[in-house]
Design an enzyme around this catalytic site. Structure first.
Site, short mmCIF file in Angstrom:
data_model
loop_
_atom_site.label_atom_id
_atom_site.label_comp_id
_atom_site.label_asym_id
_atom_site.label_seq_id
_atom_site.Cartn_x
_atom_site.Cartn_y
_atom_site.Cartn_z
CG HIS A 308 -2.06 0.95 1.09
ND1 HIS A 308 -1.97 2.27 1.40
CD2 HIS A 308 -3.32 0.74 0.63
CE1 HIS A 308 -3.12 2.85 1.14
NE2 HIS A 308 -3.96 1.96 0.67
CG ASP A 366 -8.55 -4.68 -2.39
OD1 ASP A 366 -9.78 -4.59 -2.20
OD2 ASP A 366 -7.86 -3.74 -2.81
N1 CMC Z 1 3.92 -7.64 -4.89
C1 CMC Z 1 5.26 -7.62 -5.13
N2 CMC Z 1 6.02 -6.52 -5.03
C2 CMC Z 1 5.42 -5.39 -4.65
C3 CMC Z 1 4.04 -5.33 -4.36
C4 CMC Z 1 3.28 -6.50 -4.50
N3 CMC Z 1 1.97 -6.53 -4.25
N4 CMC Z 1 3.70 -4.08 -4.03
C5 CMC Z 1 4.83 -3.36 -4.09
N5 CMC Z 1 5.87 -4.16 -4.44
C6 CMC Z 1 7.28 -3.77 -4.55
C7 CMC Z 1 7.54 -3.01 -5.84
O1 CMC Z 1 7.92 -3.88 -6.87
C8 CMC Z 1 8.65 -2.09 -5.41
O2 CMC Z 1 9.85 -2.84 -5.34
P1 CMC Z 1 11.28 -2.15 -5.73
O3 CMC Z 1 11.48 -1.09 -4.69
O4 CMC Z 1 12.26 -3.26 -5.66
O5 CMC Z 1 11.12 -1.61 -7.11
C9 CMC Z 1 8.29 -1.72 -3.99
O6 CMC Z 1 7.55 -2.85 -3.49
C10 CMC Z 1 7.44 -0.46 -3.87
O7 CMC Z 1 6.30 -0.63 -4.70
P2 CMC Z 1 5.59 0.52 -5.53
O8 CMC Z 1 4.88 -0.10 -6.67
O9 CMC Z 1 6.58 1.60 -5.81
O10 CMC Z 1 4.57 1.05 -4.43
P3 CMC Z 1 3.33 1.99 -4.73
O11 CMC Z 1 3.07 2.72 -3.47
O12 CMC Z 1 3.55 2.80 -5.96
O13 CMC Z 1 2.14 0.96 -5.04
C11 CMC Z 1 0.35 -0.57 -4.71
C12 CMC Z 1 1.17 0.58 -4.10
C13 CMC Z 1 -0.83 -0.86 -3.81
C14 CMC Z 1 -0.18 -0.15 -6.09
C15 CMC Z 1 1.25 -1.82 -4.85
O14 CMC Z 1 1.69 -2.23 -3.57
C16 CMC Z 1 0.55 -2.98 -5.57
O15 CMC Z 1 0.57 -3.03 -6.79
N6 CMC Z 1 -0.09 -3.92 -4.80
C17 CMC Z 1 -0.84 -4.99 -5.42
C18 CMC Z 1 -2.21 -4.50 -5.84
C19 CMC Z 1 -3.12 -4.26 -4.66
O16 CMC Z 1 -3.26 -5.09 -3.77
N7 CMC Z 1 -3.83 -3.12 -4.67
C20 CMC Z 1 -4.79 -2.74 -3.64
C21 CMC Z 1 -4.32 -1.56 -2.83
S1 CMC Z 1 -5.26 -1.28 -1.32
C22 CMC Z 1 -6.89 -0.99 -1.80
C23 CMC Z 1 -7.11 0.05 -2.85
O17 CMC Z 1 -6.37 1.03 -2.98
O18 CMC Z 1 -8.08 -0.07 -3.57
#
Ligand code: CMC
Length: 431
Positions: A308, A366
């Site tokens: 998140h 989720d």
């Molecule tokens: N699985 C594997 N790696 C992950 C995940 C994940 N679910 N989430 C983040 N990472 C890694 C990402 O690859 C990155 O690694 P590195 O620093 O080595 O490049 C690091 O963690 C930071 O991730 P980010 O993508 O820069 O983080 P963000 O804040 O931009 O994204 C997020 C947040 C929720 C989009 C992301 O964690 C994600 O895609 N999660 C899976 C989808 C999900 O469950 N979404 C629901 C969010 S909560 C409810 C809502 O908002 O509706």
């Protein structure tokens, strides 16, 4: 706007500017960077808005380190345990919890407005039967703007409130009908004896053939899930609603934009994606190989329901959801739910893995919501539409707050890295 408590000085070349630091009630202080562009000609560059406070708000507060989520100051745990969704909707819209009379009046207004204009039925026929219910929801909520356009005067307080009530009241009917349409079943009309969540279930699952037997355990669980999803500060869909709303557009059209933003798998679409992921993993023995794929950046696979932007600790909603999952399964007499057991094992393995520990990736709302939805008999295509039904309350409260504040049109700038100035040449002279 709150008064500055201190300032920070920024120097670029020979020029300096003092930027005020503003304190909110809770959470990090913010730097007002307006003068960066007016005094220094500099822009703030923050792709993904990782460090940007886009607005001032009094609605929802999150402390991602402490796993704290408050609606109008009330902890989510207390609201999920003790309030109804209708009370929470009132709270988000009106700043305070309702008293008995206010609650009765608000509930009645919602019931009265839950019917759709009969002509809206016709819209459904324009969609393919295999359309995703989110596509139907997005289109039909947007179409409400065609019914309530002249009637909506966003400069008028009563008109804004009526639009909010219309949206909160009608969106369960639209979502349920979207499902019925994809099933080729008769649309069921809302009934005044049912609560908000009971009506949602009734409209999705009742048929004209026989009386519908309401299961109070299922209805209470749905109500609690709606509360957990009702608002979440300036997330992608809420920011979309605020951005569209800042132009003065029709509120139903703005909410439709929010629904589109919610649909993506990185946001609200994650609940459906989690179930697909669990189904594809299939058995506990397959978890280690799946985790290896997630950790391989070239695979493009993420552990859905994990991570998140704001929570760097447990998402408090995920904890409530996990407990609710156990409660509901117990109450429904389901002693063995392989999907839940698979999810718990996946969570355990991920939380012990350095990849997830180092990046502070925890289960989000989720991760468990899809499992509980499935146990309650909700089809997976309806997971995200039910999220949208709940979030509509937050979206419209945030829209109202924005219109009632001093918000200017939201108009971000950019770091331009394209071609410098050049001049047109006729096609015959080009290589
Ligand atoms: N699985 C594997 N790696 C992950 C995940 C994940 N679910 N989430 C983040 N990472 C890694 C990402 O690859 C990155 O690694 P590195 O620093 O080595 O490049 C690091 O963690 C930071 O991730 P980010 O993508 O820069 O983080 P963000 O804040 O931009 O994204 C997020 C947040 C929720 C989009 C992301 O964690 C994600 O895609 N999660 C899976 C989808 C999900 O469950 N979404 C629901 C969010 S909560 C409810 C809502 O908002 O509706």
């Amino acid at each position: 706007m709150t008064k500055p408590v201190s300032s920070v000085s920024v120097t670029a070349g020979d020029e300096s500017v003092s930027l005020p630091i503003i304190k909110g009630t809770m959470g990090p202080d913010v730097i007002d960077i307006h003068a960066l562009s007016s005094a220094l000609g500099l822009l703030n560059y923050d792709p993904g808005f990782v460090g940007t406070a886009s607005c001032e708000s009094k609605i929802t507060f999150i402390d991602g380190e402490k796993s704290l989520l408050l609606y109008r100051g009330y902890p989510i745990e207390e609201l999920a345990e003790r309030a109804t969704f209708t009370e929470v909707a009132y709270l988000l819209l009106n700043e305070e919890l309702p008293n008995v009379e206010q609650y009765r009046h608000f509930s009645q207004l919602l019931k009265k407005q839950s019917l759709l204009h009969e002509q809206i039925r016709n819209f459904f026929n324009g969609f393919r039967r295999d359309a995703h219910p989110m596509a139907i929801l997005c289109g039909t909520v947007g179409a409400l703007s065609a019914f309530y356009h002249e009637a909506v005067d966003i400069s008028n307080e009563a008109s804004r409130m009526l639009s909010a009530i219309r949206l909160i009241a009608k969106i369960p009917t639209i979502a349920a009908w979207a499902y019925k349409y994809t099933q080729g079943e008769t649309f069921m009309y809302p009934r005044s004896e049912y609560s908000y969540s009971e009506n949602l279930l009734y409209m999705m699952f009742a048929t004209p053939m026989e009386p519908y037997v309401m299961n109070p355990v299922v209805a209470r669980a749905i109500d609690r899930i709606l509360i957990l999803h009702a608002d979440h500060e300036q997330n992608a869909s809420t920011s979309t609603v605020r951005l569209a709303g800042s132009t003065g557009a029709n509120p139903f059209a703005c909410i439709s934009a929010g629904i589109a933003a919610l649909w993506g798998p990185a946001h609200g679409g994650a609940n459906e994606a989690v179930l697909k992921m669990l189904d594809s993993i299939g058995r506990k023995e397959n978890i280690p190989a799946f985790i290896e794929k997630v950790k391989d950046k070239n695979s493009g696979i993420r552990l859905m329901g994990f991570g998140h932007r704001v929570y760097k600790n447990f998402d408090p909603r995920a904890k409530i959801m996990q407990n609710a999952c156990h409660d509901v399964l117990n109450e429904l007499g389901i002693t063995h739910e392989p999907l839940l057991e698979l999810a718990m094992e996946l969570e355990k393995i991920a939380l012990e893995d350095p990849y997830f520990i180092e990046r502070k990736l925890y289960p989000n709302v989720d991760f468990y919501s899809g499992i509980i939805f499935r146990a309650l008999g909700i089809p997976s295509s309806m997971f995200t539409p039910l999220f949208a039904v709940a979030r509509a309350t937050g979206w419209i409260s945030q829209w109202k707050e924005m219109i009632e504040g001093t918000q200017r049109i939201n108009r971000p700038r950019q770091l331009y890295t394209g071609a410098s100035l050049r001049h047109f040449t006729p096609i015959s002279t080009r290589d």
